[in-house]
Design a protein around this motif. Structure first.
Motif, PDB file in Angstrom:
ATOM      1  N   GLN A  40      44.233  36.398  36.850  1.00 33.21           N
ATOM      2  CA  GLN A  40      44.111  35.535  38.028  1.00 33.21           C
ATOM      3  C   GLN A  40      45.153  34.418  37.953  1.00 33.21           C
ATOM      4  N   PRO A  41      46.048  34.292  38.951  1.00 34.65           N
ATOM      5  CA  PRO A  41      47.045  33.225  38.920  1.00 34.65           C
ATOM      6  C   PRO A  41      46.389  31.851  38.899  1.00 34.65           C
ATOM      7  N   GLY A  42      46.999  30.918  38.159  1.00 31.41           N
ATOM      8  CA  GLY A  42      46.514  29.540  38.145  1.00 31.41           C
ATOM      9  C   GLY A  42      45.367  29.305  37.185  1.00 31.41           C
ATOM     10  N   ASP A  69      54.734  26.937  40.381  1.00 34.06           N
ATOM     11  CA  ASP A  69      54.707  27.420  41.762  1.00 34.06           C
ATOM     12  C   ASP A  69      53.295  27.372  42.336  1.00 34.06           C
ATOM     13  N   ASP A  70      52.427  26.551  41.741  1.00 30.71           N
ATOM     14  CA  ASP A  70      51.043  26.435  42.216  1.00 30.71           C
ATOM     15  C   ASP A  70      51.034  25.963  43.674  1.00 30.71           C
ATOM     16  N   THR A  71      49.967  26.271  44.384  1.00 31.26           N
ATOM     17  CA  THR A  71      49.919  25.989  45.823  1.00 31.26           C
ATOM     18  C   THR A  71      48.689  25.164  46.189  1.00 31.26           C
ATOM     19  N   GLY A  72      48.717  24.605  47.401  1.00 27.78           N
ATOM     20  CA  GLY A  72      47.587  23.837  47.911  1.00 27.78           C
ATOM     21  C   GLY A  72      47.576  22.415  47.372  1.00 27.78           C
ATOM     22  N   ARG A  78      48.280  19.733  40.071  1.00 34.58           N
ATOM     23  CA  ARG A  78      48.547  20.414  38.804  1.00 34.58           C
ATOM     24  C   ARG A  78      50.031  20.376  38.473  1.00 34.58           C
ATOM     25  N   ILE A  79      50.868  20.578  39.476  1.00 40.09           N
ATOM     26  CA  ILE A  79      52.323  20.545  39.268  1.00 40.09           C
ATOM     27  C   ILE A  79      52.751  19.159  38.808  1.00 40.09           C
ATOM     28  N   GLU A  80      52.147  18.121  39.390  1.00 40.96           N
ATOM     29  CA  GLU A  80      52.484  16.753  38.987  1.00 40.96           C
ATOM     30  C   GLU A  80      52.123  16.520  37.519  1.00 40.96           C
ATOM     31  N   LYS A  81      50.985  17.060  37.096  1.00 42.93           N
ATOM     32  CA  LYS A  81      50.605  16.949  35.691  1.00 42.93           C
ATOM     33  C   LYS A  81      51.608  17.684  34.796  1.00 42.93           C
ATOM     34  N   THR A  82      52.094  18.820  35.287  1.00 47.07           N
ATOM     35  CA  THR A  82      53.099  19.572  34.535  1.00 47.07           C
ATOM     36  C   THR A  82      54.384  18.756  34.402  1.00 47.07           C
ATOM     37  N   ARG A  83      54.797  18.101  35.481  1.00 40.75           N
ATOM     38  CA  ARG A  83      56.020  17.281  35.436  1.00 40.75           C
ATOM     39  C   ARG A  83      55.859  16.121  34.447  1.00 40.75           C
ATOM     40  N   GLU A  84      54.648  15.558  34.380  1.00 40.12           N
ATOM     41  CA  GLU A  84      54.421  14.447  33.459  1.00 40.12           C
ATOM     42  C   GLU A  84      54.628  14.865  32.005  1.00 40.12           C
ATOM     43  N   VAL A  85      54.386  16.143  31.716  1.00 49.23           N
ATOM     44  CA  VAL A  85      54.570  16.646  30.358  1.00 49.23           C
ATOM     45  C   VAL A  85      56.023  16.484  29.909  1.00 49.23           C
ATOM     46  N   LEU A  86      56.958  16.522  30.850  1.00 44.93           N
ATOM     47  CA  LEU A  86      58.376  16.406  30.511  1.00 44.93           C
ATOM     48  C   LEU A  86      58.674  15.107  29.777  1.00 44.93           C
ATOM     49  N   ARG A  87      57.895  14.060  30.040  1.00 51.34           N
ATOM     50  CA  ARG A  87      58.131  12.769  29.383  1.00 51.34           C
ATOM     51  C   ARG A  87      58.012  12.867  27.864  1.00 51.34           C
TER      52      ARG A  87
END
Length: 430
Positions: A40-42, A69-72, A78-87
């Motif tokens: 199941q994606p996501g 590529d998560d949606t909704g 969730r994508i924003e949380k993923t971007r925060e990991v970059l820090r």
């Protein structure tokens, strides 16, 4: 090794679209079922962190992230949380699928890697799906054949444009995982480049160091806090001797020592008290000042001290605390520092507070950022926060240096660091 704090471990993060096999790859990489796997994606929502031993890296933190590529509306969060990991990412693995094209999602991530100077590799997963290969017949010949097939397609152009190492894997079948481990290890910064000594360069073998560690309501029961433990270990590693004292006994402890201490290191909260009892011919600084350069950038914090001296009525300050500990009635970040600032500068300066991994994206509303010592963060995240503040034009200072300035002893606290002291003195002449 297993007791190495998370802040001292390299952080290795795995990124990619939904259902490219990130979680399966992590489970293979670590030989553990760290991440939930599903068709199941996501399936992965918030980033999953696991401190562990990873051969040949050693102690590390592995981070599984949600699909880019998560949606909704929930997907965007969730994508924003993923971007925060970059820090906080010291090295990254970008997982792509051998049976799907790579495109804007991946290119945007790669641009972020390069912007943040994050070394990365690309893992081309699901290579076993290109041929009808039985479970027991995944051979290197198959992989070489599939490698040639992939490199002739558009995905091959993508790999060439990445200008980094890539590896063809089957996370499902466990193929080429050792090679991926080796590439990840090669991408991590050398130890002597990724972190400096805490105090070792300030002492010679045989030197005596006195550490002042208040035992109050905020102190954890039965143990010292992490910066104190790490400093003691660094002194021992550099063949020095550490003497630990409470603030009430600092004068008597120094008086009865046959050998004069090279330096006294104190908890920043009692800078003012301790400075009165430490003779001027003995160096004095704080744990938080030591960590200002160990985890961050001492010179940038010096510039933050200059900005702090220029705060005015009506200014707003962000106080960023990496810990999520239970707040005491006299908490350093939410009570003591604001009170000292109100008393010394203005009662009309206001404060916002963040804790843990939270750090605002919009920093423009602040005149200054006051950051804790960062002992619970890896150096990459502290530097990332400093960089974001610098890009927004907002000065930053850490707790210890702020407290030293508020008590009028920053000059003395910086004396062990001649270059930083000169920068501070020069800034006051302007």
């Amino acid at each position: 090794m297993n007791s190495t704090s998370k802040g001292e471990r390299p952080h290795i993060a795995v990124f990619g679209r939904r259902n490219v096999g990130k979680s399966t790859f992590i489970n293979r990489l670590t030989n553990q079922n760290l991440s939930l796997v599903s068709d199941q994606p996501g399936t992965t929502t918030d980033p999953v962190y696991k401190a562990m031993e990873l051969h040949p890296v050693g102690p590390a933190v592995i981070i599984d992230t949600a699909g880019i590529d998560d949606t909704g509306e929930l997907g965007e969060k969730r994508i924003e949380k993923t971007r925060e990991v970059l820090r906080r990412t010291d090295a990254a693995v970008l997982v792509i699928s051998a049976v799907e094209d790579a495109g804007d999602y991946e290119n945007n991530l790669i641009n972020e890697f390069k912007k943040r100077s994050i070394p990365f590799i690309v893992a081309v997963n699901k290579i076993d799906l290109l041929d009808n290969i039985s479970d027991n017949k995944i051979t290197e010949v198959n992989f070489l054949k599939n490698k040639t097939m992939i490199e002739k397609k558009s995905i091959g152009i993508f790999l060439q444009n990445c200008k980094t190492d890539y590896v063809f894997i089957s996370a499902e079948k466990g193929k080429n995982i050792d090679k991926a481990r080796g590439l990840i290890a090669d991408k991590l910064p050398d130890e002597d480049e990724s972190k400096n000594t805490i105090i070792g360069d300030l002492i010679d073998p045989g030197d005596l160091v006195v550490l002042v560690t208040p035992i109050d309501s905020a102190a954890p029961k039965g143990r010292l806090i992490l910066p104190q433990v790490q400093t003691i270990r660094d002194i021992i590693d550099h063949n020095g001797t550490a003497v630990v004292s409470k603030k009430e006994k600092i004068k008597s402890e120094i008086d009865k020592l046959k050998q004069k201490p090279k330096i006294v290191v104190t908890d920043s909260q009692v800078f003012g008290v301790v400075s009165k009892f430490v003779p001027d011919d003995i160096l004095l600084t704080g744990f938080s000042v030591l960590f200002a350069r160990y985890k961050g950038d001492l010179n940038i914090f010096v510039r933050g001290a200059k900005a702090m001296s220029e705060l005015q009525t009506g200014d707003k300050v962000l106080i960023a605390e990496a810990c999520t500990h239970r707040r005491q009635h006299d908490d350093i970040g939410t009570v003591k520092i604001p009170n000292w600032i109100h008393k010394k500068i203005s009662a009309d300066i206001t404060f916002d507070h963040t804790a843990g991994r939270d750090f605002p994206v919009n920093l423009d509303q602040y005149k200054l950022i006051l950051h804790c010592g960062g002992c619970m963060l890896n150096r990459k995240e502290v530097i990332s926060r400093i960089t974001e503040a610098e890009e927004a034009g907002i000065p930053v200072i850490n707790y210890g240096m702020a407290i030293a300035w508020l008590h009028g002893i920053l000059d003395r606290a910086l004396k062990p660091f001649p270059a930083a002291l000169k920068l501070w003195n020069d800034s006051r002449k302007k």
